[in-house]
Design a protein around this motif. Sequence first.
Motif, PDB file in Angstrom:
ATOM      1  N   GLU A 252       0.819  -1.215   0.000  1.00 40.28           N
ATOM      2  CA  GLU A 252       0.000   0.000   0.000  1.00 40.28           C
ATOM      3  C   GLU A 252       0.850   1.260   0.000  1.00 40.28           C
ATOM      4  O   GLU A 252       0.343   2.359  -0.234  1.00 40.28           O
ATOM      5  CB  GLU A 252      -0.937   0.013   1.209  1.00 40.28           C
ATOM      6  CG  GLU A 252      -0.242   0.236   2.535  1.00 40.28           C
ATOM      7  CD  GLU A 252      -1.196   0.775   3.596  1.00 40.28           C
ATOM      8  OE1 GLU A 252      -2.154   1.483   3.239  1.00 40.28           O
ATOM      9  OE2 GLU A 252      -0.953   0.506   4.772  1.00 40.28           O
ATOM     10  N   CYS A 259      -6.979   1.238  -1.439  1.00 36.98           N
ATOM     11  CA  CYS A 259      -6.618   0.455  -0.249  1.00 36.98           C
ATOM     12  C   CYS A 259      -7.738  -0.517   0.105  1.00 36.98           C
ATOM     13  O   CYS A 259      -8.908  -0.137   0.214  1.00 36.98           O
ATOM     14  CB  CYS A 259      -6.343   1.394   0.919  1.00 36.98           C
ATOM     15  SG  CYS A 259      -5.796   0.527   2.398  1.00 36.98           S
ATOM     16  N   ARG A 307      -8.705   7.366   2.261  1.00 33.12           N
ATOM     17  CA  ARG A 307      -7.662   6.367   2.065  1.00 33.12           C
ATOM     18  C   ARG A 307      -8.011   5.399   0.939  1.00 33.12           C
ATOM     19  O   ARG A 307      -7.150   4.659   0.471  1.00 33.12           O
ATOM     20  CB  ARG A 307      -7.463   5.596   3.380  1.00 33.12           C
ATOM     21  CG  ARG A 307      -6.154   4.839   3.456  1.00 33.12           C
ATOM     22  CD  ARG A 307      -5.909   4.338   4.864  1.00 33.12           C
ATOM     23  NE  ARG A 307      -6.939   3.459   5.346  1.00 33.12           N
ATOM     24  CZ  ARG A 307      -6.982   2.148   5.135  1.00 33.12           C
ATOM     25  NH1 ARG A 307      -6.057   1.569   4.416  1.00 33.12           N
ATOM     26  NH2 ARG A 307      -7.947   1.421   5.630  1.00 33.12           N
ATOM     27  N   ARG A 308      -9.257   5.395   0.493  1.00 27.50           N
ATOM     28  CA  ARG A 308      -9.678   4.442  -0.526  1.00 27.50           C
ATOM     29  C   ARG A 308     -10.043   5.135  -1.847  1.00 27.50           C
ATOM     30  O   ARG A 308     -10.685   4.555  -2.694  1.00 27.50           O
ATOM     31  CB  ARG A 308     -10.896   3.659  -0.025  1.00 27.50           C
ATOM     32  CG  ARG A 308     -10.546   2.745   1.127  1.00 27.50           C
ATOM     33  CD  ARG A 308     -11.792   2.203   1.830  1.00 27.50           C
ATOM     34  NE  ARG A 308     -12.690   1.456   0.981  1.00 27.50           N
ATOM     35  CZ  ARG A 308     -12.551   0.170   0.660  1.00 27.50           C
ATOM     36  NH1 ARG A 308     -11.518  -0.501   1.120  1.00 27.50           N
ATOM     37  NH2 ARG A 308     -13.433  -0.429  -0.092  1.00 27.50           N
ATOM     38  N   TYR A 332      -0.358   7.111   2.998  1.00 20.09           N
ATOM     39  CA  TYR A 332      -1.401   8.064   3.394  1.00 20.09           C
ATOM     40  C   TYR A 332      -1.009   8.845   4.644  1.00 20.09           C
ATOM     41  O   TYR A 332      -1.144  10.073   4.702  1.00 20.09           O
ATOM     42  CB  TYR A 332      -2.702   7.295   3.627  1.00 20.09           C
ATOM     43  CG  TYR A 332      -3.920   8.159   3.837  1.00 20.09           C
ATOM     44  CD1 TYR A 332      -4.432   8.937   2.797  1.00 20.09           C
ATOM     45  CD2 TYR A 332      -4.569   8.190   5.063  1.00 20.09           C
ATOM     46  CE1 TYR A 332      -5.556   9.724   2.985  1.00 20.09           C
ATOM     47  CE2 TYR A 332      -5.699   8.972   5.265  1.00 20.09           C
ATOM     48  CZ  TYR A 332      -6.182   9.744   4.222  1.00 20.09           C
ATOM     49  OH  TYR A 332      -7.295  10.524   4.412  1.00 20.09           O
TER      50      TYR A 332
END
Length: 779
Positions: A252, A259, A307-308, A332
């Motif tokens: 990641e 993510c 985060r996604r 992140y």
Amino acid sequence: MPFRQFVLKVASRCDLACDHCYVYEHADQSWRRRPKVIEPDTLTAAADRIAEHARAHRLPAVHVVLHGGEPLLAGHDLLEQAIVGLRGALEGVCGLDLRVHTNGVTLDARFCRLFAAHGVRVGVSLDGDRPANDLHRRYADGRGSYDRVIRGIDLLRRTYPGIYAGLLCTIDVRNDPVAVYEALIALDPPVVDFLLPHATWDHPPPRPRSETEYADWLIAIFDRWVKDGRPVGVRMFDSIIRTGRGQGSLTEAFGLDECDLAVIETDGRYEQVDSLKTAYDGAPATGCDVFTHTLDQLAASPSMAGRRAGLEGLGETCQSCPVVTSCGGGLYAHRYRAGAGFLNPSVYCPDLLRLVTHIHEHDDRARGAPPPPRGSAPAVSAAALPIPQDELDALGSGYGGGEVIARLESGQRFIRRMLVTGVGETGLPGVPGAWDLLLALDHDHRDALQRVLDHPYVRVWAERCRESAAHAAPEPGYLANLVLAAAVRAGVVARLTVPVTGGLLHLPTLGGLVTGRVAEARVETGPGGFAVTAGRRRWEVRLDDRAGGDWLPVRRLAAEGLSVVLEDADPHRDCYETPVSPRLPRERAEEWQEMFARAWALILADHAAYAPALAAGLRVMTPLASAGPDADASATARYAGGAIGVALPGDPATLALLMMHEFQHVKLGAVMDLLGLYKLHLYHQSDTRLYEAPWRADRRPLEGLLQGTYAHVAVADFWRVRRHGGAEVDTRAAEIRYRRWRSGTLAACGTLIDSGSLTPLGERFVGKIRATVESWSDD
């Protein structure tokens, strides 16, 4: 998008006390409130939620890592219960890749037999050879962990090689990169992970030597790894190579894959990735748990959105970067900045750009592929500007009001705090005690500390420390002077030993104490003042003491709506091309006050468009040594935002002109700290040509020409107005000067735009300069 990876915390404590641990040593301290080990009903609920999610999304497999803290502290029996429970819940639903990540110090044969029996692969943390590993990975009593970790790794590689998953190494650039690489490779790991130490813009990583020190460290390993024929997988390098070819990342920390990882804590709460614990207390929290929320509800929660979000979740700077598909904006957590959240480039941005570019270029050569256009930092589009476009246009026109100056000062404040943090985290002699006091003041008396950190020459000092420059002044130890000045302002009790420079103990924003020839002094602060002991002498100083004796308080220049410091004592004011003046006699300071008040009145009357920016941003004027009876001297320093240096001229009109001229440099320097006006290569100026400058005999680099062009807007404007002045003004001489500087500024604008080295934002900025000067054509 469903979750496919899960970190299941089976223990929330650790048997080591690693000082770089993001779980225990960073901002989030939620571990203190969690059960030491996971309860059986929490295990069951977690396994059921994962199975429910996999069934709903028809996942072919999920990946679960048993983690901590130190997961082996959960014990053999509870770990077996967790393994059996997970396998049972997922049987007939999907495949399960089950792993455990451990520090290795209690990894014994019984654990290995358990993991081998259930097909659980084991990853171990190790930072290299003994010196590298034991630099951070120590017990609470200071003992190193290296021997016990190696014992556990040897057990894996020799007796249970089938479950040996690999090694994780946290980088410390003080360690020899090749020695670290060789130590790891000697242990025959299937895969090695290198982890950048978790950091944010508020708490940046230490960089003792250069802004790309982490990239340089990793490149040394990459080059050796390639030379050795890539004997093991290195997840970071493999991910950069894969993403450069349009494939998916293996971690990641790189790439733009959305993510798909969720964390389940020992109390059953869902959290985001552990690295967020370095941002602020509560950063990983989601408000969801395994007992009341499905994983689909977690995926839909606002806390998971940023985060996604993939490429769309990055700021415009990152979105237009030539290596964004590989670096992915960085981890992140590493993008966090207080007040700005996560919509920033990574705090490792220069390192990532250099590392990714190096690896891509190597891969292109190795494959015989034509290299894509890489290496230039992108322009920042208006959508992500830290300054609204209309305010930036007003600055480009030559003016700008108080609001935009406040925005620029916010950027300067961030840079100064970041640089001071870099000094504080060095641990050099004289620093740790001052750093501890600074952190306490930042928590309890931030306003008092900020007033000191806002002093322009703080950045000059901090930059000198960062550059390891050979300056005579005591550099890192001066942190104590800053902190004690803040302690005095806050009225708190503190005691520190501080360096003395040239017989003067300086407390920025307050003044200096003449101590005589001593190297250091002991300072004790308290409400209303402080005491100093140096050699056999002792001084008691009150903040309300007036000048006299050995205490030399800071002087100020005051006029209508403007008050600035007349700084003639700070040891770091010597940052100009022209020498600075020594401490002014009282009579000379009074001359400064009279001339300053008259110059400011002239600016208000005749050049009011420049007054709001000056009133908002000019904080310090430093007397320079006279250049002679017929020569005016003034200067700015790139790192001394808010300060100008001036040799007192013979009349207020000239002082007004010098103030207007030099503050243009201050404004533009602050703009260039935030925005890319010209093209860069690895964060350095790409264009190395020298250009004709109408106001100088020597040729100038691109940035120097840009600075001069912007400053001469004010110069030309001054004479444009001045040529209509009263009887005391030589209007013909003013007319000649106006025509000269107007035509010179227009010519320089053309040179800049024709250079091809400005970014689109830079071209717009210079276009605004040209439009202002062209608007005077009817004159």
